[in-house]
Design a protein around this motif. Sequence first.
Motif, short mmCIF file in Angstrom:
data_model
loop_
_atom_site.label_atom_id
_atom_site.label_comp_id
_atom_site.label_asym_id
_atom_site.label_seq_id
_atom_site.Cartn_x
_atom_site.Cartn_y
_atom_site.Cartn_z
N LEU A 1 -25.28 17.90 -31.00
CA LEU A 1 -25.16 16.98 -32.13
C LEU A 1 -24.37 17.59 -33.28
CD1 LEU A 1 -28.73 15.37 -32.21
CD2 LEU A 1 -26.60 14.34 -31.39
N LEU A 2 -24.59 18.88 -33.52
CA LEU A 2 -23.86 19.55 -34.60
C LEU A 2 -22.38 19.67 -34.27
CD1 LEU A 2 -26.36 22.39 -35.60
CD2 LEU A 2 -25.80 20.33 -36.90
N ARG A 3 -22.06 19.79 -32.98
CA ARG A 3 -20.65 19.86 -32.57
C ARG A 3 -19.99 18.49 -32.78
NH1 ARG A 3 -17.78 23.03 -28.73
NH2 ARG A 3 -15.62 22.28 -28.70
N ILE A 4 -20.74 17.43 -32.51
CA ILE A 4 -20.20 16.07 -32.67
C ILE A 4 -20.12 15.68 -34.14
CG2 ILE A 4 -20.61 13.63 -32.16
CD1 ILE A 4 -21.99 14.52 -29.57
N ASP A 5 -21.18 16.00 -34.90
CA ASP A 5 -21.23 15.62 -36.31
C ASP A 5 -21.75 16.79 -37.14
OD1 ASP A 5 -21.41 14.45 -38.78
OD2 ASP A 5 -22.95 12.98 -38.24
N PRO A 6 -20.85 17.65 -37.65
CA PRO A 6 -21.27 18.81 -38.46
C PRO A 6 -22.08 18.42 -39.70
CG PRO A 6 -18.96 19.01 -37.80
CD PRO A 6 -19.39 17.61 -37.44
N LEU B 1 -24.68 16.82 -39.83
CA LEU B 1 -26.11 16.88 -39.54
C LEU B 1 -26.72 18.23 -39.91
CD1 LEU B 1 -26.16 15.07 -36.06
CD2 LEU B 1 -26.98 14.18 -38.24
N GLN B 2 -25.89 19.19 -40.31
CA GLN B 2 -26.39 20.51 -40.68
C GLN B 2 -27.43 20.41 -41.80
OE1 GLN B 2 -25.61 23.52 -39.18
NE2 GLN B 2 -27.24 24.32 -40.48
N HIS B 3 -27.32 19.37 -42.63
CA HIS B 3 -28.29 19.17 -43.72
C HIS B 3 -29.71 19.08 -43.17
CE1 HIS B 3 -30.20 17.61 -47.32
NE2 HIS B 3 -30.61 16.55 -46.64
N GLN C 1 -30.66 20.30 -40.33
CA GLN C 1 -30.96 21.56 -39.67
C GLN C 1 -31.47 22.60 -40.66
OE1 GLN C 1 -31.27 22.12 -36.67
NE2 GLN C 1 -30.91 24.28 -36.19
N ASP C 2 -31.10 22.44 -41.92
CA ASP C 2 -31.49 23.41 -42.95
C ASP C 2 -32.89 23.13 -43.52
OD1 ASP C 2 -29.05 24.64 -42.64
OD2 ASP C 2 -28.09 23.47 -44.23
N GLN C 3 -33.49 22.00 -43.18
CA GLN C 3 -34.83 21.67 -43.64
C GLN C 3 -35.81 21.80 -42.48
OE1 GLN C 3 -35.02 18.08 -46.23
NE2 GLN C 3 -32.83 17.85 -45.77
N SER C 4 -36.95 22.40 -42.73
CA SER C 4 -37.89 22.66 -41.63
C SER C 4 -39.29 22.17 -41.94
CB SER C 4 -37.93 24.16 -41.32
OG SER C 4 -38.45 24.89 -42.42
N PHE C 5 -40.07 22.00 -40.87
CA PHE C 5 -41.47 21.59 -40.97
C PHE C 5 -42.24 22.28 -39.84
CE2 PHE C 5 -44.84 18.56 -39.60
CZ PHE C 5 -45.64 18.63 -40.74
N LEU C 6 -43.27 23.04 -40.19
CA LEU C 6 -44.09 23.78 -39.21
C LEU C 6 -43.26 24.69 -38.32
CD1 LEU C 6 -46.62 20.98 -38.08
CD2 LEU C 6 -47.02 22.86 -39.69
#
Length: 491
Positions: free
Chosen positions: A137-142, A144-146, A148-153
């Motif tokens: 997904l990141l290769r198709i739409d960079p 989306l990194q936003h 990827q930078d947020q996490s939960f558990l």
Amino acid sequence: MDNDNESLATLDPTGRLYNEDLAPAKERKWGSYSFFAVWMSAIHNIGTYTFVAGLFVMGLTGWQVLAAILIGTGILFVCMNWAGKMGQRTGVPFPVLARISFGIWGANIPALVRAVIAICWYGIQTYLASMAVVVLLLRIDPGLQHWQDQSFLGLSLLGWACFLLLWVLQLLVITRGMEAVRRFQDWAGPIVWAVMLGMALWLFAMAGWNIPMGLSIHPLSGPEAFRGVFTGAFLLVATYATMLLNYCDFTRFAKSGRSVVRGNFWGIPVNFAAFAAISITMTVGTVVVFGKAITDPALILAKVPNTFVLVVGALMFIVATIGVNVVLNFVSPAYDLANVWPKKITFRRGGIISAVLALLVMPWNLYSNPVVVNYFLGGLGAFLGPLFGILAADYFLIRRGIVNIKDLYRSDETGEYFYTKGINPKAIAVFVPTAAITAIMALVPALQIVAAFAWPIGVVISAIAYFILMRGAVKRGHPQGGLELEPQLAE
């Protein structure tokens, strides 16, 4: 067979031993291709490639890696035929088959050991596949990194979305029953060949059509290479020891014994050797082309400059991971949990419970913790050799294949497999010390040189000890506690 299953139900009025999913299989539709497809699903994945590449990184040449694979698959082929025969002749799943040697209640011990291993690895494999989706997904739409930078558990929001997507897709397959599993694997396994052959040809071309199979990045002496070949062979067998234990979950649906053997032959020694040949060729090719051995095919795929090829290849690897996960890590706990409480838990409900537990253990944290993976899961994995040794010795050596099917579902003291309060103390007396021996061999760093041989040693020691303790305790051909129900054969 319907009447037979109805009569089995009357032997367990409490519902603590019987439901339709645990009863002997009514329909037997699985032919040779079905079992061939099982092995394609189990073998055609990133894990197998990494295993083969790891033997090369260990110092073996390409030819020596192939020798290790051929020896290992030969052993696995013989053992899987034994395990398959037990399921095909009786028609019952693994936890019910375990009642023969461990007792009607004691069978929950091997069943739960197998279930815990499967559930943990199911979650881990789903997580690894979801990471491939994240990269895609990141290769198709960079942009989306936003997420990827947020996490939960401990997992990014994008990671959560991808994990839950694969979690649901796998659940849709398994909750539709074993026929859905068969139909899925019939096409899931073969499609990976297209990606592997395509990448192999690409590497061949990049290497000038010359990939030296005699290459070694860490040349070993003669004795070291010899030990490395046999270490690799037994590591291969140990890798599929989980499947060996519960292969009867699949072969219980076989049309005939011959269909199991034929499917095993094409699926294990032939198919595995071919897949390993492609894998080791690609690994050697990465040394020639990139100057270092790349042990993850997804990383090779990422080097392909064409985005469309990357997307298609990644999707196929994702499907392959789902295939291996369903075959190796989902079917077994569904039956194992159903065996714990048959009155309330069916195969479908057992699958749902397994999936939920695989989510709750947060497998990304398990995978990132070497202590959990190596000591907890590795220690439980070491128990599989003794369990298989006991089951095989009881079925083939003690009872010579004669099983009182009805008494597998008899909940009263007159049943042959009631033993002492539903547990066979002799099986426990063999399992505990042999499991301790194999766990020590597998986990103690000072014994690393023999760790790969923990599984066969566990099988042999437990089988011999169980045979000695049980010899004479069972009158072959004269099952007690009820009339024997002849297995449904179609030879």
